[in-house]
Design a protein around this motif. Structure first.
Motif, mmCIF file in Angstrom:
data_model
loop_
_atom_site.group_PDB
_atom_site.id
_atom_site.type_symbol
_atom_site.label_atom_id
_atom_site.label_comp_id
_atom_site.label_asym_id
_atom_site.label_seq_id
_atom_site.Cartn_x
_atom_site.Cartn_y
_atom_site.Cartn_z
ATOM 1 N N ILE A 160 103.611 28.146 64.590
ATOM 2 C CA ILE A 160 103.864 27.424 65.850
ATOM 3 C C ILE A 160 103.769 25.910 65.664
ATOM 4 O O ILE A 160 104.148 25.157 66.542
ATOM 5 C CB ILE A 160 102.904 27.871 66.981
ATOM 6 N N PHE A 161 103.252 25.473 64.521
ATOM 7 C CA PHE A 161 103.112 24.030 64.257
ATOM 8 C C PHE A 161 104.269 23.484 63.407
ATOM 9 O O PHE A 161 104.264 22.324 63.021
ATOM 10 C CB PHE A 161 101.783 23.739 63.541
ATOM 11 N N LYS A 162 105.240 24.343 63.141
ATOM 12 C CA LYS A 162 106.327 23.990 62.214
ATOM 13 C C LYS A 162 107.033 22.682 62.586
ATOM 14 O O LYS A 162 107.406 21.897 61.717
ATOM 15 C CB LYS A 162 107.350 25.134 62.177
ATOM 16 N N GLU A 163 107.213 22.478 63.883
ATOM 17 C CA GLU A 163 107.934 21.268 64.328
ATOM 18 C C GLU A 163 107.020 20.039 64.385
ATOM 19 O O GLU A 163 107.466 18.940 64.690
ATOM 20 C CB GLU A 163 108.566 21.493 65.711
ATOM 21 N N GLY A 164 105.746 20.229 64.148
ATOM 22 C CA GLY A 164 104.793 19.111 64.227
ATOM 23 C C GLY A 164 104.685 18.359 62.915
ATOM 24 O O GLY A 164 105.463 18.586 61.974
ATOM 25 N N HIS A 165 103.714 17.475 62.822
ATOM 26 C CA HIS A 165 103.527 16.679 61.601
ATOM 27 C C HIS A 165 102.592 17.407 60.652
ATOM 28 O O HIS A 165 101.439 17.016 60.484
ATOM 29 C CB HIS A 165 102.977 15.293 61.950
ATOM 30 N N ILE A 166 103.089 18.461 60.061
ATOM 31 C CA ILE A 166 102.233 19.192 59.116
ATOM 32 C C ILE A 166 102.620 18.847 57.684
ATOM 33 O O ILE A 166 103.730 18.392 57.423
ATOM 34 C CB ILE A 166 102.314 20.731 59.342
ATOM 35 N N HIS A 167 101.658 19.071 56.779
ATOM 36 C CA HIS A 167 101.913 18.810 55.358
ATOM 37 C C HIS A 167 102.068 20.116 54.575
ATOM 38 O O HIS A 167 102.194 20.089 53.369
ATOM 39 C CB HIS A 167 100.791 17.961 54.767
ATOM 40 N N GLY A 168 102.003 21.248 55.281
ATOM 41 C CA GLY A 168 102.137 22.551 54.669
ATOM 42 C C GLY A 168 103.577 23.017 54.666
ATOM 43 O O GLY A 168 104.479 22.196 54.861
ATOM 44 N N PRO A 169 103.788 24.283 54.442
ATOM 45 C CA PRO A 169 102.793 25.356 54.406
ATOM 46 C C PRO A 169 101.897 25.314 53.155
ATOM 47 O O PRO A 169 102.077 24.458 52.297
ATOM 48 C CB PRO A 169 103.650 26.636 54.439
ATOM 49 N N VAL A 170 100.992 26.254 53.103
ATOM 50 C CA VAL A 170 99.962 26.223 52.057
ATOM 51 C C VAL A 170 100.573 26.190 50.657
ATOM 52 O O VAL A 170 100.123 25.422 49.799
ATOM 53 C CB VAL A 170 99.009 27.452 52.210
ATOM 54 N N ASP A 171 101.639 26.984 50.429
ATOM 55 C CA ASP A 171 102.174 27.041 49.055
ATOM 56 C C ASP A 171 102.911 25.772 48.633
ATOM 57 O O ASP A 171 103.327 25.661 47.480
ATOM 58 C CB ASP A 171 103.030 28.297 48.827
ATOM 59 N N SER A 172 103.067 24.823 49.554
ATOM 60 C CA SER A 172 103.646 23.548 49.126
ATOM 61 C C SER A 172 102.539 22.575 48.690
ATOM 62 O O SER A 172 102.816 21.485 48.218
ATOM 63 C CB SER A 172 104.505 22.930 50.236
ATOM 64 N N VAL A 173 101.281 23.000 48.871
ATOM 65 C CA VAL A 173 100.143 22.135 48.484
ATOM 66 C C VAL A 173 99.390 22.715 47.284
ATOM 67 O O VAL A 173 99.056 21.988 46.342
ATOM 68 C CB VAL A 173 99.176 21.938 49.682
ATOM 69 N N ILE A 174 99.117 24.016 47.330
ATOM 70 C CA ILE A 174 98.416 24.678 46.214
ATOM 71 C C ILE A 174 99.154 25.983 45.872
ATOM 72 O O ILE A 174 99.856 26.525 46.723
ATOM 73 C CB ILE A 174 96.926 24.981 46.540
#
Ligand code: SF4
Length: 156
Positions: free
Chosen positions: A94-108
């Motif tokens: 539900i946060f996809k359109e917000g300012h997120i830095h994920g999803p998780v697999d794009s970070v770790i």
């Protein structure tokens, strides 16, 4: 040494919420309740990455959480198994359109993904139990290696 021996046959799970709504976390914590009793499988949930075999990561990874998640991953000893839990962790949800830095697999790196908003406790337990043999095998190998190194040091 004693600690290593005791921990050899248990799975320690560290729960990390990277900015979700807490719904997934409530389901993870429910696994500890008598109804599910995750500890009967030798699985213990806490929030100390240094003691963790498996990171259970929820939430979409907000800007404030990106660096912290990387630090937590660095602190986690091998085998560093990661399960991303819930739609937010998998895709932003539900946060996809917000300012997120994920999803998780794009970070770790992520080893297993569990969809749902939120997934049921039984599904969370199944995901951890499914990955447990790999985690135990990797941990046993590392502990044996550590033991061998300590023995060699003692000989010198
Ligand atoms: S997947 Fe659903 S329950 Fe889990 S953190 Fe996101 S919005 Fe909340």
């Amino acid at each position: 040494m004693i600690k290593d021996f005791v921990r050899k046959r248990s799975i320690n799970v560290c729960l990390v919420n990277t900015g979700g709504c807490n719904g997934c976390d409530i389901e993870v914590v429910s696994c500890l309740a008598p109804k599910y009793d995750i500890e009967q499988y030798g699985i213990y949930v806490h929030n100390n990455p240094r003691e963790a075999d498996v990171l259970v990561v929820t939430g979409p990874v907000t800007g404030a959480w990106e660096k912290r998640l990387l630090e937590i991953y660095e602190k986690t000893p091998e085998p560093k198994i990661v399960i991303a839990v819930g739609a937010c962790a998998l895709s932003g949800g539900i946060f996809k359109e917000g300012h997120i830095h994920g999803p998780v697999d794009s970070v770790i790196p992520v080893d297993a993904k569990l969809p749902g908003c939120p997934p049921r406790p039984s599904e969370i337990i199944s995901a951890v139990v499914a990955i447990a043999p790999d985690a135990l095998a990797a941990k046993e190998k590392l502990l044996n290696q550590k033991l061998k190194e300590e023995k060699n040091k003692a000989k010198v």
